[in-house]
Enzyme design. Structure first.
Site, short mmCIF file in Angstrom:
data_model
loop_
_atom_site.label_atom_id
_atom_site.label_comp_id
_atom_site.label_asym_id
_atom_site.label_seq_id
_atom_site.Cartn_x
_atom_site.Cartn_y
_atom_site.Cartn_z
N GLN A 146 1.60 -6.01 -3.25
CA GLN A 146 2.26 -6.13 -1.78
C GLN A 146 3.65 -5.25 -1.43
OE1 GLN A 146 1.29 -9.52 -3.15
NE2 GLN A 146 -0.56 -8.59 -2.53
N ARG A 192 2.87 -29.08 -6.41
CA ARG A 192 2.68 -29.89 -7.62
C ARG A 192 1.39 -30.57 -7.68
NH1 ARG A 192 8.75 -32.44 -7.15
NH2 ARG A 192 7.84 -32.74 -5.17
N GLY A 247 -4.69 -4.30 -3.75
CA GLY A 247 -5.55 -3.22 -4.05
C GLY A 247 -4.91 -2.22 -4.14
N HIS A 248 -4.99 -2.00 -5.64
CA HIS A 248 -4.10 -0.53 -6.33
C HIS A 248 -5.16 0.50 -6.43
CE1 HIS A 248 -0.65 -3.82 -7.29
NE2 HIS A 248 -0.80 -3.30 -5.78
N THR A 268 2.67 14.00 -3.89
CA THR A 268 1.88 14.56 -2.87
C THR A 268 0.47 14.77 -2.87
OG1 THR A 268 2.28 16.64 -4.24
CG2 THR A 268 3.80 16.14 -2.75
N ALA A 301 -7.70 -1.27 0.52
CA ALA A 301 -8.15 -1.05 -0.54
C ALA A 301 -8.95 -2.39 -0.87
CB ALA A 301 -7.40 -0.58 -1.56
N ARG A 340 -5.59 0.39 8.53
CA ARG A 340 -4.08 0.16 8.32
C ARG A 340 -3.42 0.64 9.72
NH1 ARG A 340 -3.59 2.46 2.36
NH2 ARG A 340 -4.62 0.71 1.14
N ASP A 372 0.83 -1.31 -0.18
CA ASP A 372 -0.12 0.00 0.00
C ASP A 372 0.94 1.40 -0.04
OD1 ASP A 372 -2.22 -1.79 0.20
OD2 ASP A 372 -2.07 -1.70 2.41
N GLU A 373 1.96 1.14 -0.48
CA GLU A 373 2.74 2.38 -0.59
C GLU A 373 2.37 3.34 -1.89
OE1 GLU A 373 3.84 -0.65 -1.19
OE2 GLU A 373 5.28 -1.21 0.32
N GLY A 374 1.59 2.89 -2.69
CA GLY A 374 1.15 3.83 -3.87
C GLY A 374 1.33 3.49 -5.21
N LYS A 375 1.58 1.72 -5.30
CA LYS A 375 2.32 1.44 -6.29
C LYS A 375 1.17 1.72 -7.54
CE LYS A 375 2.03 -2.33 -4.26
NZ LYS A 375 2.07 -2.17 -2.88
N GLY A 376 0.13 1.66 -7.56
CA GLY A 376 -1.20 1.68 -8.44
C GLY A 376 -0.83 3.03 -8.91
N LYS A 377 -0.97 3.90 -8.18
CA LYS A 377 -0.70 5.29 -8.76
C LYS A 377 0.46 5.48 -9.52
CE LYS A 377 0.30 10.12 -7.73
NZ LYS A 377 0.07 11.14 -7.18
P1 GDP Z 1 -0.82 0.14 -3.43
O1 GDP Z 1 -1.37 -1.14 -3.07
O2 GDP Z 1 0.64 0.51 -3.33
O3 GDP Z 1 -1.18 0.33 -4.89
O4 GDP Z 1 -1.40 1.53 -2.71
P2 GDP Z 1 -3.14 1.56 -2.37
O5 GDP Z 1 -3.80 2.06 -3.57
O6 GDP Z 1 -3.41 0.53 -1.54
O7 GDP Z 1 -2.88 2.68 -0.96
C1 GDP Z 1 -2.33 3.83 -1.38
C2 GDP Z 1 -3.35 4.86 -0.94
O8 GDP Z 1 -2.88 6.34 -0.97
C3 GDP Z 1 -4.51 5.08 -2.04
O9 GDP Z 1 -5.79 5.53 -1.38
C4 GDP Z 1 -3.97 6.02 -2.82
O10 GDP Z 1 -5.13 6.70 -3.71
C5 GDP Z 1 -3.23 7.07 -1.84
N1 GDP Z 1 -2.18 7.72 -2.31
C6 GDP Z 1 -1.21 7.50 -3.26
N2 GDP Z 1 -0.38 8.65 -3.17
C7 GDP Z 1 -0.78 9.22 -2.50
C8 GDP Z 1 0.02 10.82 -1.98
O11 GDP Z 1 1.05 11.08 -2.47
N3 GDP Z 1 -0.75 11.47 -1.30
C9 GDP Z 1 -2.14 10.87 -0.68
N4 GDP Z 1 -2.46 11.95 0.28
N5 GDP Z 1 -2.53 9.84 -0.98
C10 GDP Z 1 -1.97 9.17 -2.04
P1 IMO Z 2 -1.33 -4.22 -2.13
O1 IMO Z 2 -0.60 -4.76 -3.46
C1 IMO Z 2 -0.93 -4.64 2.14
C2 IMO Z 2 -1.16 -8.90 3.66
C3 IMO Z 2 -2.27 -9.31 4.41
C4 IMO Z 2 -1.92 -10.14 5.38
C5 IMO Z 2 -0.51 -10.81 4.81
C6 IMO Z 2 -1.08 -12.26 4.18
O2 IMO Z 2 -2.22 -3.44 -2.14
O3 IMO Z 2 0.22 -3.56 -1.60
P2 IMO Z 2 -2.56 -12.90 1.97
O4 IMO Z 2 -4.05 -12.69 1.72
O5 IMO Z 2 -1.83 -12.36 0.96
O6 IMO Z 2 -2.37 -14.27 2.49
O7 IMO Z 2 -2.37 -11.99 3.54
O8 IMO Z 2 -0.43 -9.87 3.60
N1 IMO Z 2 -1.39 -8.23 2.28
C7 IMO Z 2 -1.13 -6.82 2.13
N2 IMO Z 2 -0.95 -5.79 2.80
N3 IMO Z 2 -1.17 -4.39 0.86
C8 IMO Z 2 -1.37 -5.51 0.11
O9 IMO Z 2 -1.39 -5.52 -1.31
C9 IMO Z 2 -1.45 -6.94 0.64
N4 IMO Z 2 -1.85 -8.20 0.37
C10 IMO Z 2 -1.72 -8.86 1.14
O10 IMO Z 2 -2.94 -8.21 5.25
O11 IMO Z 2 -1.24 -9.42 6.50
MG MG Z 3 -2.84 -1.65 -1.86
#
Ligand code: GDP
Ligand code: IMO
Ligand code: MG
Length: 438
Positions: A225, A144, A41-42, A423, A308, A314, A14-19
């Protein structure tokens, strides 16, 4: 010159990979997902409109971009159908631009039942999985005995293999876990129906990638992840079941190690984690009871830190350089994209963890076990906040001086350059100092 770029999360996801994938896909021909499944969830925000993707690569909102799901991804057909329908409702035709590897292991109903049964059995030490059957599907691959996308193409063989594997798992579900079994006929009928929809998309993704490389096309490899959830390198057993590190881009897609030109590591300006497991810099706050750390609350509220995929709150905390430095090395990160800087806009004093105190000694090395992490006490340096909005800042020079200092400090501590600064959630709210495809 064409380039192949890998994007991975450097923390717990959830670092913001999708964006970022969506943003820099302006210069790519194709986006490939290489591991994980619909546990991801991206989130993409374009002109205020939000789209959340789980399985489909984050290049899908760009009309001219091809999207591929590599064999490292565990595929749930119902989840894929749902996501394609949602995109279609929003006017995006995913079907024509999506290819699926014949080698993807299938996530089937017994995997979801097993995921849930195992979590219940673990009780207080539950991992906090997404409940999507990810772990059990990878287990079947490694054991397997799993079914793959290619098996959908032969109805008779599919039925045979499915019956055998379901007999095996239903035995454990019923007699060991005391859990409801999965139904063979329902599983089979549903899979055959869905097979008709995906049939035209099934292909040899590895060969497609090799062709694109031969044709000098830019490819983006999209991780899911984060590195600290990696099955081998993460905070085991509180991890996911795939290689979330950049090596996964090779093993999960069919590209070669030397095909990769750049690895962009996404770093959130603080840290979050969802689910169980150690988190040394956590600022514990519980939303349900509104108790705990005020800054933990601020980060979660301003950053909208809710899963997401599962909607769970979180956990939030300070940036952790100990785990981050390890992560940057593990992934060969050549360039950092720093996200969610704006979430720190209102904080007086910002802390950065530069070492751990572990069993009476100070260390810059990650502990060996999750129990070790639990005992690790962060050692912090402090930096003054900037107390100014940075949302949508259009140039580096326009960032407040203290924000620039925070960025420079992270570069100095990690020895990796920060080339993109985010930002705000919107595609436009990003400072691209150096485009990875240039
Ligand atoms: P991902 O799993 O790495 O793609 O990240 P997620 O989408 O799960 O979570 C990132 C969240 O932060 C989402 O709600 C994005 O819309 C939001 N986001 C991404 N970049 C930024 C940013 O620079 N600032 C803010 N405020 N929100 C951001
Ligand atoms: P994105 O791609 C954050 C976490 C779960 C749990 C652990 C194992 O959006 O960054 P699983 O269902 O994969 O067996 O769960 O991993 N987890 C994530 N946490 N972002 C994700 O994906 C995650 N996908 C799995 O919360 O702790
Ligand atoms: Mg995510």
């Amino acid at each position: 010159m064409s380039k192949n770029v890998v994007i991975i999360g450097t923390q717990w996801g959830d670092e913001g990979k999708g964006k970022v994938v969506d943003l820099i896909t302006d210069k790519a021909k194709c986006v490939v997902r290489f591991q994980g499944g619909h546990n991801a969830g991206h989130t993409l925000v374009i002109n205020g409109k939000k789209t959340v993707l789980h399985l489909i690569p984050s290049g899908i909102l760009r009309d001219n971009v091809q999207c591929m799901i590599g064999h490292g991804v565990v595929l749930s057909l119902p989840a894929l159908m749902k996501e394609m329908r949602e995109l279609e409702d929003a006017g995006v035709n995913a079907k024509d631009r999506l290819k699926i590897s014949h080698g993807c292991p299938l996530i089937l109903p017994h995997h979801i039942a097993l995921d849930s049964a195992r979590e219940i059995k673990r009780g207080k030490s539950a991992i906090g999985t997404t409940g999507n059957g990810i772990g059990p599907a990878y287990e079947d691959k490694v054991a397997r005995r799993g079914l793959k996308v290619a098996d959908l193409l032969d109805e008779r063989l599919f039925a045979e293999k499915l019956r055998e594997v379901m007999d095996y798992h239903n035995f454990a579900l019923k007699l060991y876990y005391n859990h409801k079994e999965a139904n063979f006929q329902e599983t089979f009928d549903e899979a055959m129906m869905q097979a008709e929809v995906v049939r035209p998309m099934i292909c040899d993704v590895t060969a497609e990638i090799h062709n694109m490389i031969a044709n000098n096309e830019n490819i983006l490899f999209e991780g899911a992840q984060g590195a600290l959830l990696d099955i081998d390198q993460g905070t085991y057993p509180f991890v996911t079941s795939s290689n979330t590190t950049s090596g996964g881009a090779v093993t999960g897609s069919g590209a070669g190690v030397l095909d990769m030109d750049e690895v962009v590591g996404i770093v959130k300006a603080y840290t979050t984690r969802v689910g169980g497991g150690p988190f040394p810099t956590e600022l514990i706050y519980d939303m349900a009871t509104d108790t705990g750390d005020a800054i933990g609350k601020e980060l979660g509220t301003v950053g909208h830190e809710f899963g997401a995929t599962t909607g769970r709150q979180r956990r939030c905390g300070w940036l952790d350089i100990v785990t981050l430095k390890r992560s940057l090395k593990l992934n060969s990160v050549s360039s950092i994209c720093l996200t969610k800087l704006d979430v720190l806009d209102n904080i007086d004093t910002i802390k950065i963890c530069i070492a751990y105190e572990l069993d009476g000694t100070q260390t810059i090395n990650p502990p060996f076990t999750s129990e070790g992490y639990e005992r690790a006490k962060p050692v912090y340096i402090e930096m003054p906040g900037w107390k100014t909005s940075t949302i949508g800042t259009k140039s580096y020079d326009a960032l407040p001086k203290n924000a620039q200092d925070y960025i420079k400090k992270i570069e100095e501590l990690t020895e990796v350059s920060i080339d993109i600064i985010s930002t705000g959630p919107d595609r436009d709210e990003t400072l691209v100092l150096k485009h990875p495809f240039n």
